[in-house]
Design an enzyme around this catalytic site. Structure first.
Site, short mmCIF file in Angstrom:
data_model
loop_
_atom_site.label_atom_id
_atom_site.label_comp_id
_atom_site.label_asym_id
_atom_site.label_seq_id
_atom_site.Cartn_x
_atom_site.Cartn_y
_atom_site.Cartn_z
N GLU A 87 0.63 -1.28 -0.08
CA GLU A 87 0.01 0.02 -0.05
C GLU A 87 0.73 1.26 -0.07
OE1 GLU A 87 -3.70 -1.91 2.12
OE2 GLU A 87 -2.56 -0.87 3.31
N CYS A 108 6.59 -6.77 7.09
CA CYS A 108 7.92 -6.19 7.77
C CYS A 108 8.36 -7.31 8.94
CB CYS A 108 7.24 -4.75 8.69
SG CYS A 108 8.72 -4.00 9.38
N CYS A 115 1.92 -2.38 15.44
CA CYS A 115 1.73 -2.13 14.04
C CYS A 115 1.09 -3.26 13.17
CB CYS A 115 3.16 -1.75 13.67
SG CYS A 115 3.13 -1.60 11.84
N CYS A 333 -0.79 5.99 9.91
CA CYS A 333 0.42 5.30 10.44
C CYS A 333 0.21 4.03 10.98
CB CYS A 333 1.24 6.07 11.35
SG CYS A 333 1.86 7.81 10.85
N1 SAH Z 1 9.25 1.05 9.72
C1 SAH Z 1 9.44 2.24 9.70
C2 SAH Z 1 8.32 3.10 9.07
C3 SAH Z 1 7.16 2.57 8.76
S1 SAH Z 1 5.87 2.83 10.21
C4 SAH Z 1 9.36 2.79 11.40
O1 SAH Z 1 8.93 1.94 11.92
O2 SAH Z 1 10.01 4.07 11.60
C5 SAH Z 1 5.63 4.54 10.31
C6 SAH Z 1 5.48 5.13 11.58
O3 SAH Z 1 4.33 4.61 12.13
C7 SAH Z 1 6.59 4.71 12.82
O4 SAH Z 1 7.01 6.10 13.49
C8 SAH Z 1 5.66 3.91 13.55
O5 SAH Z 1 6.24 3.77 14.90
C9 SAH Z 1 4.48 4.46 13.49
N2 SAH Z 1 3.23 3.12 13.87
C10 SAH Z 1 3.20 2.10 13.82
N3 SAH Z 1 2.03 1.46 14.06
C11 SAH Z 1 1.40 2.48 14.52
C12 SAH Z 1 -0.29 2.65 14.89
N4 SAH Z 1 -0.96 1.58 15.10
N5 SAH Z 1 -0.69 3.87 15.11
C13 SAH Z 1 0.24 4.84 15.15
N6 SAH Z 1 1.48 4.96 14.85
C14 SAH Z 1 2.08 3.89 14.30
FE1 SF4 Z 2 7.83 -2.43 10.74
FE2 SF4 Z 2 5.53 -1.41 11.51
FE3 SF4 Z 2 7.55 -1.47 13.32
FE4 SF4 Z 2 7.81 0.18 11.23
S1 SF4 Z 2 6.43 0.35 12.96
S2 SF4 Z 2 9.39 -1.07 11.87
S3 SF4 Z 2 6.45 -0.95 9.67
S4 SF4 Z 2 6.59 -3.24 12.47
#
Ligand code: SAH
Ligand code: SF4
Length: 340
Positions: A87, A108, A115, A333
Site C-alpha cells: 500500500e 515487515c 503495528c 500510520c
Molecule cells: N518501519 C518504519 C517506517 C514505517 S512505520 C518505522 O517503524 O519507523 C511509520 C510510523 O508509524 C512509525 O513511526 C511507527 O512507529 C508508527 N506506527 C506504527 N504503528 C502505528 C499505529 N498503529 N498507530 C500510530 N503509529 C504507528
Molecule cells: Fe515495521 Fe511497523 Fe515496526 Fe515500522 S512500525 S518497523 S513498519 S513493524
C-alpha cells in the site's frame, strides 16, 4: 521500465534493436510524467513503440484499488508482479501540502506490537523499480505532491540498497528533481543502517521511531530494540548528525496507559539531550486484534496526550503532534496491510 534512470533503460534495451540516446531520454521523460502505456509516448515512432511493447513492460506492478478518505487521504493498494500486495498513501495536510507515503517491503520483519504491518510478518524486500512505481502511481493521481515520506510498510534500513537507487530516481535533476530535504526516511532504529546511511547515503532527512526511551519497555514493544540498545542508537544518531547537519525527528507512538507517564517523559528528554531533534507525537491508530502482553492496546484519551505533551515541553523539548488522517481508509500510520 518505469522507475529506471536513462542509463538503466539503455542497459535494458542494449540487446536486440538498441535505441539512440535521445530516444532513451524521451522514454525516461514519459515515465516521469506517469504515462501508463508505451502507446502514449507519442513522440516515438510507431514501430519503436511496437517494438518496446513486445519486448518490455512499462510497469511491473498495478494499482488494484484506490480508497479516498473524506479528510483527503488517498490509499492505493498495489499488486506486485508476484501477487504480493502493498500500500502507498497520499497524505493531505489540508493546507495544500501533499506527501507521498511509500512502502519498502511487503510486510515487515520488525514485528512492533502496535503495528498492523508488523503483525503481517515479512514476505520480501521491494525492488527500487517497485518503490518508484508507487511514486509514479501516486503522482499521476496528485501531480502536486511535493514531499515523500518513507513511512509505509516495512523497515527502510533493511532495504537500504534498493532505497538508494530509488532516491537517485526521485532526486535526479533531469527526473523528478525532488530536493533531498523533502524526503524523510523513518526507521525503527537499526544502528548499522543509520551508520551506513550517514557514510554512504542516501542523504535524506531522518526520523527515528523511538516510542519509548525506556530500554526495557522499548524492547517489549519493538523487538528490534534488543539488538539495537539505546546507548548505541543514540551514538549512531550523534554520528549521523555530525555528518548530515539537518534536524532529526523522534517519533513516539502514544499507547494509552503504557508510555505516557512521568518516567517516560524523563527518559525521552534524556535521550533527546545533545541531539538537534523535534519530538513528533503520534497517538496510536487503532488496529483490531493487536495485544501487548495479553492486553488490548488503546489510543490515549486527549487529556493523557495533552498532559504528556506538556510534560515534554516543560523539559524544554520541541514537540509536535501528527494529525491522525486517513483512519477512514485504514491509511494512517501503522494501519497499512489490508482492506479496511
Ligand atoms: N518501519 C518504519 C517506517 C514505517 S512505520 C518505522 O517503524 O519507523 C511509520 C510510523 O508509524 C512509525 O513511526 C511507527 O512507529 C508508527 N506506527 C506504527 N504503528 C502505528 C499505529 N498503529 N498507530 C500510530 N503509529 C504507528
Ligand atoms: Fe515495521 Fe511497523 Fe515496526 Fe515500522 S512500525 S518497523 S513498519 S513493524
Amino acid at each position: 521500465m518505469a522507475g529506471l534512470l536513462p542509463e538503466e533503460i539503455a542497459r535494458l534495451t542494449e540487446g536486440g534493436a538498441s535505441f539512440p540516446s535521445y530516444r532513451l531520454k524521451q522514454i525516461y521523460e514519459w515515465t516521469r510524467r506517469g504515462v501508463l502505456s508505451f502507446d502514449d509516448m507519442n513522440n516515438l515512432p510507431p514501430e519503436m513503440r511496437k517494438s518496446l511493447k513486445s519486448r518490455f513492460r512499462l510497469f511491473s506492478s498495478a494499482v488494484s484499488a484506490v480508497l479516498e478518505d473524506e479528510d483527503g487521504t488517498v490509499k492505493f493498494q498495489i499488486t506486485l508482479e508476484d501477487g504480493n500486495k502493498i500500500e502507498a498513501v497520499i497524505l493531505n495536510d489540508g493546507k495544500g501540502r501533499k506527501t507521498a507515503c511509500l512502502s519498502v517491503q511487503a510486510g515487515c520483519p520488525a514485528a512492533c506490537v502496535f503495528c498492523k504491518t508488523g503483525a503481517l510478518g515479512f514476505t520480501r524486500n521491494l525492488k527500487a523499480g517497485e518503490i518508484t512505481e508507487e511514486y509514479i502511481f501516486l503522482k499521476k493521481h496528485a501531480p502536486d505532491i511535493s514531499h515523500i515520506v518513507i513511512m509505509g510498510m516495512g523497515e527502510p534500513l533493511f532495504n537500504l540498497e534498493e532505497l538508494r537507487k530509488a532516491s537517485g530516481f526521485f532526486c535526479d535533476k533531469e527526473g523528478f528533481n525532488i530536493s533531498r530535504r523533502r524526503i524523510t526516511l523513518s526507521t525503527s532504529g537499526i544502528v548499522p543502517g543509520i551508520r551506513d546511511m550517514a557514510d554512504n547515503g542516501p542523504d535524506l532527512k531522518l526520523a527515528l521511531s523511538l516510542t519509548s526511551a525506556r530500554e526495557d519497555l522499548r524492547a517489549r514493544l519493538m523487538p528490534v530494540a534488543k539488538d539495537n540498545p539505546l546507548t548505541l542508537l543514540k551514538e549512531s544518531l550523534v554520528y549521523f548528525q555530525k555528518k548530515q547537519k539537518s534536524r532529526i525527528t523522534l517519533e513516539a507512538v502514544l499507547l494509552g496507559g503504557i508510555n505516557t507517564g512521568t518516567e517516560d517523559a524523563r527518559a525521552l528528554s534524556c535521550f533527546a539531550r545533545g541531539l538537534d531533534a523535534v519530538i513528533n507525537l503520534i497517538p496510536w491508530n487503532p488496529v483490531d486484534g493487536l495485544l501487548f502482553e495479553g492486553k488490548a492496546l488503546s489510543p490515549p484519551p486527549e487529556s493523557e496526550i495533552a498532559e504528556y505533551e506538556a510534560a515534554l515541553k516543560n523539559r524544554g523539548l520541541n514537540v509536535t503532534r501528527r494529525y491522525k488522517k486517513g483512519r477512514g481508509v485504514m491509511g494512517a500510520c501503522g494501519q497499512l496491510g489490508g482492506c479496511p
